[in-house]
Design a protein around this motif. Sequence first.
Motif, PDB file in Angstrom:
ATOM      1  N   LYS B 234      16.339  -1.306  59.966  1.00 46.30           N
ATOM      2  CA  LYS B 234      15.096  -0.905  59.307  1.00 46.30           C
ATOM      3  C   LYS B 234      15.397   0.088  58.200  1.00 46.30           C
ATOM      4  O   LYS B 234      16.251   0.948  58.346  1.00 46.30           O
ATOM      5  N   VAL B 235      14.680  -0.071  57.107  1.00 42.57           N
ATOM      6  CA  VAL B 235      14.961   0.730  55.926  1.00 42.57           C
ATOM      7  C   VAL B 235      13.655   1.299  55.386  1.00 42.57           C
ATOM      8  O   VAL B 235      12.628   0.634  55.424  1.00 42.57           O
ATOM      9  N   ASN B 236      13.709   2.507  54.885  1.00 42.15           N
ATOM     10  CA  ASN B 236      12.516   3.116  54.295  1.00 42.15           C
ATOM     11  C   ASN B 236      12.770   3.371  52.814  1.00 42.15           C
ATOM     12  O   ASN B 236      13.768   4.015  52.451  1.00 42.15           O
ATOM     13  N   VAL B 237      11.889   2.864  51.980  1.00 43.43           N
ATOM     14  CA  VAL B 237      12.085   3.036  50.539  1.00 43.43           C
ATOM     15  C   VAL B 237      10.936   3.857  49.970  1.00 43.43           C
ATOM     16  O   VAL B 237       9.770   3.601  50.268  1.00 43.43           O
ATOM     17  N   SER B 238      11.288   4.835  49.161  1.00 49.77           N
ATOM     18  CA  SER B 238      10.241   5.648  48.551  1.00 49.77           C
ATOM     19  C   SER B 238      10.627   5.971  47.116  1.00 49.77           C
ATOM     20  O   SER B 238      11.769   5.761  46.698  1.00 49.77           O
ATOM     21  N   ALA B 239       9.655   6.481  46.401  1.00 48.15           N
ATOM     22  CA  ALA B 239       9.929   6.891  45.034  1.00 48.15           C
ATOM     23  C   ALA B 239       9.955   8.395  45.008  1.00 48.15           C
ATOM     24  O   ALA B 239       9.267   9.042  45.793  1.00 48.15           O
ATOM     25  N   PHE B 240      10.774   8.955  44.123  1.00 50.19           N
ATOM     26  CA  PHE B 240      10.606  10.392  44.023  1.00 50.19           C
ATOM     27  C   PHE B 240      10.287  10.803  42.611  1.00 50.19           C
ATOM     28  O   PHE B 240      10.695  10.207  41.631  1.00 50.19           O
ATOM     29  N   ASN B 241       9.472  11.814  42.576  1.00 49.50           N
ATOM     30  CA  ASN B 241       8.956  12.276  41.305  1.00 49.50           C
ATOM     31  C   ASN B 241       9.788  13.447  40.814  1.00 49.50           C
ATOM     32  O   ASN B 241      10.026  14.415  41.517  1.00 49.50           O
ATOM     33  N   LYS B 242      10.238  13.316  39.567  1.00 47.50           N
ATOM     34  CA  LYS B 242      11.056  14.396  39.025  1.00 47.50           C
ATOM     35  C   LYS B 242      10.185  15.591  38.666  1.00 47.50           C
ATOM     36  O   LYS B 242      10.618  16.722  38.687  1.00 47.50           O
ATOM     37  N   LYS B 243       8.962  15.315  38.293  1.00 50.93           N
ATOM     38  CA  LYS B 243       8.096  16.429  37.930  1.00 50.93           C
ATOM     39  C   LYS B 243       7.000  16.552  38.961  1.00 50.93           C
ATOM     40  O   LYS B 243       6.510  15.574  39.480  1.00 50.93           O
ATOM     41  N   LYS B 244       6.618  17.743  39.240  1.00 52.69           N
ATOM     42  CA  LYS B 244       5.500  17.934  40.164  1.00 52.69           C
ATOM     43  C   LYS B 244       4.243  17.426  39.503  1.00 52.69           C
ATOM     44  O   LYS B 244       4.062  17.530  38.294  1.00 52.69           O
ATOM     45  N   GLY B 245       3.369  16.929  40.298  1.00 50.32           N
ATOM     46  CA  GLY B 245       2.083  16.522  39.749  1.00 50.32           C
ATOM     47  C   GLY B 245       2.059  15.064  39.344  1.00 50.32           C
ATOM     48  O   GLY B 245       1.011  14.488  39.096  1.00 50.32           O
ATOM     49  N   GLN B 246       3.248  14.442  39.293  1.00 58.35           N
ATOM     50  CA  GLN B 246       3.259  13.037  38.936  1.00 58.35           C
ATOM     51  C   GLN B 246       2.734  12.231  40.114  1.00 58.35           C
ATOM     52  O   GLN B 246       2.921  12.606  41.267  1.00 58.35           O
TER      53      GLN B 246
END
Lengths: 204, 364
Positions: B234-246
């Motif tokens: 099982k794998v979990n994929v997410s996005a991460f935001n370089k700037k806060k508020g995005q």
Amino acid sequence: MLANPYLDESDLWDSLQNGSEEALTELMKRYSKALAYYGRKMVRDDSLIQDCIQETFIQLWQYRTGLRKVTEVRPYLFTCLRRKIICSIKNRPSFETADADTESLFYIDFSIEETLIENENEAIRVRTLNRLINNLPKRQKEAVYLKFYESLGNNEIALVMGVRYQTATNLIHEALSSLREWLPSQSLTFVNILLFFWGTKIFH
Amino acid sequence: MKDFSEYEVDDYLGDPSFREWVSNGGFRQQHAEWTKLLHANPEQRELAIQARQLLIATAVSEVDLPEKFVENIIDNTLHEIRNLHRERPTYPLSQSRPVWVAASVILLILAGLLFFRKNDMLRKDLLADKKIVVAGVAMVEKNNHTTHIIPVALPDGSTVLLQPESRIHFPEAFGGEKREVYLSGQAFFEVTKDARRPFYVFANEMVTRVLGTSFTVRAFDNHSSFTVIVKTGKVNVSAFNKKKGQKTVPAIDLTPNQQVTFHRKELSLVRSDVKKAVTPTPATENFYAFNDAPVTEIFRKLSKEYNVNIQIEEKLLADCALTTTLMDEPLFVKLKIICEAIGPGTNFSVMNNTIIINSKGCNQ
């Protein structure tokens, strides 16, 4: 003489391949106890054993399409369980590294059906046989147990124990030759004696 | 069916009716078939008694299992496999910490790369990788400019099959809390199970998190979308935001034969099922049962399925055979198992895109 243990399992295996939960449930019903009894020879923790059995079946389910033959189900289950138990034990803080040899985890005490002994002479002989067998090295006892109480073939035993096929066969032969002297009129096929008789569990 | 008069000890033992007769009391059963038969054939009695004694001497008595033991196993197992199929989007709040840490580490890495590019240190061994030190942490970088797949061993035994035009870096040693690698391009990962240390693959804005599984990440810098394809686990994929508020997007859990497409600009994750033929993951099986199989055949099979070159000295290993089971271990762990089984003088090393097996042969 011994029925092919897989005869009635082909259909089950087919259903499992097709994603049938009923088939998986049926396999769990058939093998959970045997797996648990085997597990208990390695660790005295029913809760850990239960977890490992569950993980084994979950893994069987996930990888079911990777098993090409129905004859792979049983060695898969036993191999998987054995590894998971050993793995779980190794992660415990109390695990003694002196005993890190996986082969030394197996422990069994063959017992005597006292109620069936007819007379004192017989009792002496039976007890001697029992003592001889129980004094065998752990690996031999495990091979014998797998052969006679889990009905695994030599090649399956080799897979489960992680040894060469020849090693598995040797383990069985060495175990049984210790008993030779107590059966004076043994036949040439002595070493195959227990090949048949322990194919089923006689006493529970 | 063998004639009773020719029975040997093993024939008795192999006869289910005989075994049953023994466990039901043997000669005490006055009217049983076997009792009568043996009384009528005294010359067979000695053998039958020997067989009986063997049976009596090797009983196994099992203590009863707890109540509902099997039922619980069934319930829990079914529950778990149903969970594996259910879609469970999780929300970024719970992901926020690793995301933040990941962002800072990535920025450091990028900065470090720029700074150290002129001072690359080359390790003096067969492996043509680069060592970088960033914020006190020694990192290893592997770059694949060849047209073949390069197998890379990670410090925890995990295997990465790095595709052409791809680059990966990771610490020389993983910390105690998590395992993090950084990918640009495409690679197939086989991650060793370690529940205490989650494994993260950072590819620009996409983060893939696992405990122990195998999957492909396809994240080329110049592409507008990335893909993660799961083979096992099982794998979990997410996005991460370089700037806060995005805008943040819910993470997605993937199970075998599922893939997710990550649209970089929109920061969106779309899940889909994978048809087997399409997937670019290695066609490895999940259970190999080798029965006295020649070692050369084992290596050939692995080489073919993983699509990596494995070089062996045929002459030395020609007569070696193994009985072994391989399951879902990463490639390098499989190789280690095989080498150890062959003998003490056998090991492997990686030279560019080839795995070389060094062996002194096996002792028969």
